[in-house]
Motif scaffolding. Sequence first.
Motif, PDB file in Angstrom:
ATOM      1  N   ARG A   1      -6.242  -2.672   9.392  1.00 57.63           N
ATOM      2  CA  ARG A   1      -6.906  -1.440   9.826  1.00 57.63           C
ATOM      3  C   ARG A   1      -6.487  -1.100  11.253  1.00 57.63           C
ATOM      4  NH1 ARG A   1     -12.637  -2.293  10.023  1.00 57.63           N
ATOM      5  NH2 ARG A   1     -12.020  -4.370  10.668  1.00 57.63           N
TER       6      ARG A   1
ATOM      7  N   ASN B   1       0.836  -1.207   0.000  1.00 59.20           N
ATOM      8  CA  ASN B   1       0.000   0.000   0.000  1.00 59.20           C
ATOM      9  C   ASN B   1       0.869   1.255   0.000  1.00 59.20           C
ATOM     10  OD1 ASN B   1      -2.391  -1.464   0.051  1.00 59.20           O
ATOM     11  ND2 ASN B   1      -3.327  -0.161   1.604  1.00 59.20           N
TER      12      ASN B   1
ATOM     13  N   ASP C   1     -13.345  -8.578   5.477  1.00 57.38           N
ATOM     14  CA  ASP C   1     -12.702  -9.887   5.625  1.00 57.38           C
ATOM     15  C   ASP C   1     -13.354 -10.922   4.719  1.00 57.38           C
ATOM     16  OD1 ASP C   1     -11.306  -8.769   7.705  1.00 57.38           O
ATOM     17  OD2 ASP C   1     -12.420  -9.797   9.289  1.00 57.38           O
TER      18      ASP C   1
HETATM   19  C1  BT5 Z   1      -7.145  -6.418   7.345  1.00 61.33           C
HETATM   20  O1  BT5 Z   1      -7.100  -5.631   8.458  1.00 61.33           O
HETATM   21  O2  BT5 Z   1      -7.629  -7.513   7.292  1.00 61.33           O
HETATM   22  C2  BT5 Z   1      -6.492  -5.771   6.131  1.00 61.33           C
HETATM   23  C3  BT5 Z   1      -5.296  -6.532   5.642  1.00 61.33           C
HETATM   24  C4  BT5 Z   1      -4.760  -5.957   4.363  1.00 61.33           C
HETATM   25  C5  BT5 Z   1      -3.470  -6.584   3.959  1.00 61.33           C
HETATM   26  C6  BT5 Z   1      -3.029  -6.128   2.589  1.00 61.33           C
HETATM   27  S1  BT5 Z   1      -1.644  -7.021   2.029  1.00 61.33           S
HETATM   28  C7  BT5 Z   1      -1.406  -5.933   0.730  1.00 61.33           C
HETATM   29  C8  BT5 Z   1      -1.651  -4.554   1.298  1.00 61.33           C
HETATM   30  N1  BT5 Z   1      -0.475  -4.001   1.913  1.00 61.33           N
HETATM   31  C9  BT5 Z   1      -0.628  -3.798   3.241  1.00 61.33           C
HETATM   32  O3  BT5 Z   1       0.228  -3.306   4.003  1.00 61.33           O
HETATM   33  N2  BT5 Z   1      -1.870  -4.183   3.596  1.00 61.33           N
HETATM   34  C10 BT5 Z   1      -2.637  -4.665   2.474  1.00 61.33           C
HETATM   35  P1  BT5 Z   1      -7.916  -5.916   9.792  1.00 61.33           P
HETATM   36  O4  BT5 Z   1      -9.365  -6.094   9.498  1.00 61.33           O
HETATM   37  O5  BT5 Z   1      -7.523  -4.826  10.719  1.00 61.33           O
HETATM   38  O6  BT5 Z   1      -7.381  -7.307  10.302  1.00 61.33           O
HETATM   39  C11 BT5 Z   1      -6.099  -7.440  10.835  1.00 61.33           C
HETATM   40  C12 BT5 Z   1      -6.112  -8.689  11.727  1.00 61.33           C
HETATM   41  O7  BT5 Z   1      -6.159  -9.865  10.904  1.00 61.33           O
HETATM   42  C13 BT5 Z   1      -4.866  -8.834  12.570  1.00 61.33           C
HETATM   43  O8  BT5 Z   1      -4.979  -8.140  13.780  1.00 61.33           O
HETATM   44  C14 BT5 Z   1      -4.794 -10.355  12.776  1.00 61.33           C
HETATM   45  O9  BT5 Z   1      -5.653 -10.764  13.837  1.00 61.33           O
HETATM   46  C15 BT5 Z   1      -5.393 -10.899  11.501  1.00 61.33           C
HETATM   47  N3  BT5 Z   1      -4.334 -11.275  10.555  1.00 61.33           N
HETATM   48  C16 BT5 Z   1      -3.100 -10.746  10.394  1.00 61.33           C
HETATM   49  N4  BT5 Z   1      -2.450 -11.344   9.389  1.00 61.33           N
HETATM   50  C17 BT5 Z   1      -3.284 -12.290   8.895  1.00 61.33           C
HETATM   51  C18 BT5 Z   1      -3.175 -13.240   7.854  1.00 61.33           C
HETATM   52  N5  BT5 Z   1      -2.127 -13.328   7.066  1.00 61.33           N
HETATM   53  N6  BT5 Z   1      -4.258 -14.038   7.644  1.00 61.33           N
HETATM   54  C19 BT5 Z   1      -5.366 -13.963   8.407  1.00 61.33           C
HETATM   55  N7  BT5 Z   1      -5.515 -13.095   9.409  1.00 61.33           N
HETATM   56  C20 BT5 Z   1      -4.492 -12.255   9.646  1.00 61.33           C
END
Ligand code: BT5
Length: 274
Positions: free
Chosen positions: A66, A38, A123
């Motif tokens: 987020r 991002n 999600d």
């Molecule tokens: C998200 O935030 O789910 C948004 C993730 C977006 C990632 C993409 S990758 C490409 C781009 N570059 C970035 O830097 N970001 C985007 P949120 O709803 O806040 O959920 C985050 C939570 O998901 C964390 O606190 C963990 O509990 C969980 N989590 C972290 N890594 C994970 C993974 N690889 N798979 C599943 N859950 C995960």
Amino acid sequence: MSAGAAPTAFDIVALRTARAGKRFGSFCHYFETTDSTNTAAQQLGREGAPEGAVVVADAQTQGRGRLGRSWSSPPFRNLYLSILLRPSIALAQAPQIALVVGAATTEAIREWIPRATLKWPNDVLIDGRKVSGTLTELEAAGDAIAFVVAGIGVNLNIGDDEFPAELRDKAVGLSTLTGTEIDRVSFADALLGRLESLYDMFLTAGFSTLRPRWEALSGLRGRRLEIDDGRQRYTGQALGLGDDGTLRLRLDDGREQTIVAGDVTVVDGYATGR
Ligand code: BT5
């Protein structure tokens, strides 16, 4: 990819070839490692790159979610992709783009696992475990949109034991469920194709046209939800989305509450995903 197999870099040339002549993804940047795709795409936005420019990385050192949360981004297994958007819409409509991105991501994942569901706002879950998260970030210029970056993380070939311990029962990779390695370029191509078509529909017809499609992907309507918007917790029954993409909740005292942002837990159903 089986554990121990030599890592294979994302084939960015193959993605460019697959996307040649299309608006989304014909212009792609690749990093073996970057802090966040991002951030890299925001930089492209400031430098004047065109809509549809894509950044893919094989690993992120500061993948973000987020509200300051992080996105676990180990190398070579998954997809970390960001796309630059330059929508000519009002600033107030910008949050709807996150819903468009979530819908497109769910539809792409359903090409591999049809039972994937979308959980408001961002999600994608399969059997209650999070397979994807998306983070849509806006840069404003006064009261207009300068650009939007949509970041999409999808767990593709990561094995259960490769997740950090705290995610092991909450997250899953697609290949664990399909039983075969997922071709990352094919997945990225499917994702960009879905996103291009839903985004165009959104720009020409507005979110209200996409709303039934979003609701069908989510199965949220009628479910009992607990929502934390950062200031307050609400419990009630999901009535669905408003035409503006906000979540409508029938509170236990009968009032209707509109939720603009927050974390959702489905009380009578799948897990929270975070
Ligand atoms: C998200 O935030 O789910 C948004 C993730 C977006 C990632 C993409 S990758 C490409 C781009 N570059 C970035 O830097 N970001 C985007 P949120 O709803 O806040 O959920 C985050 C939570 O998901 C964390 O606190 C963990 O509990 C969980 N989590 C972290 N890594 C994970 C993974 N690889 N798979 C599943 N859950 C995960």
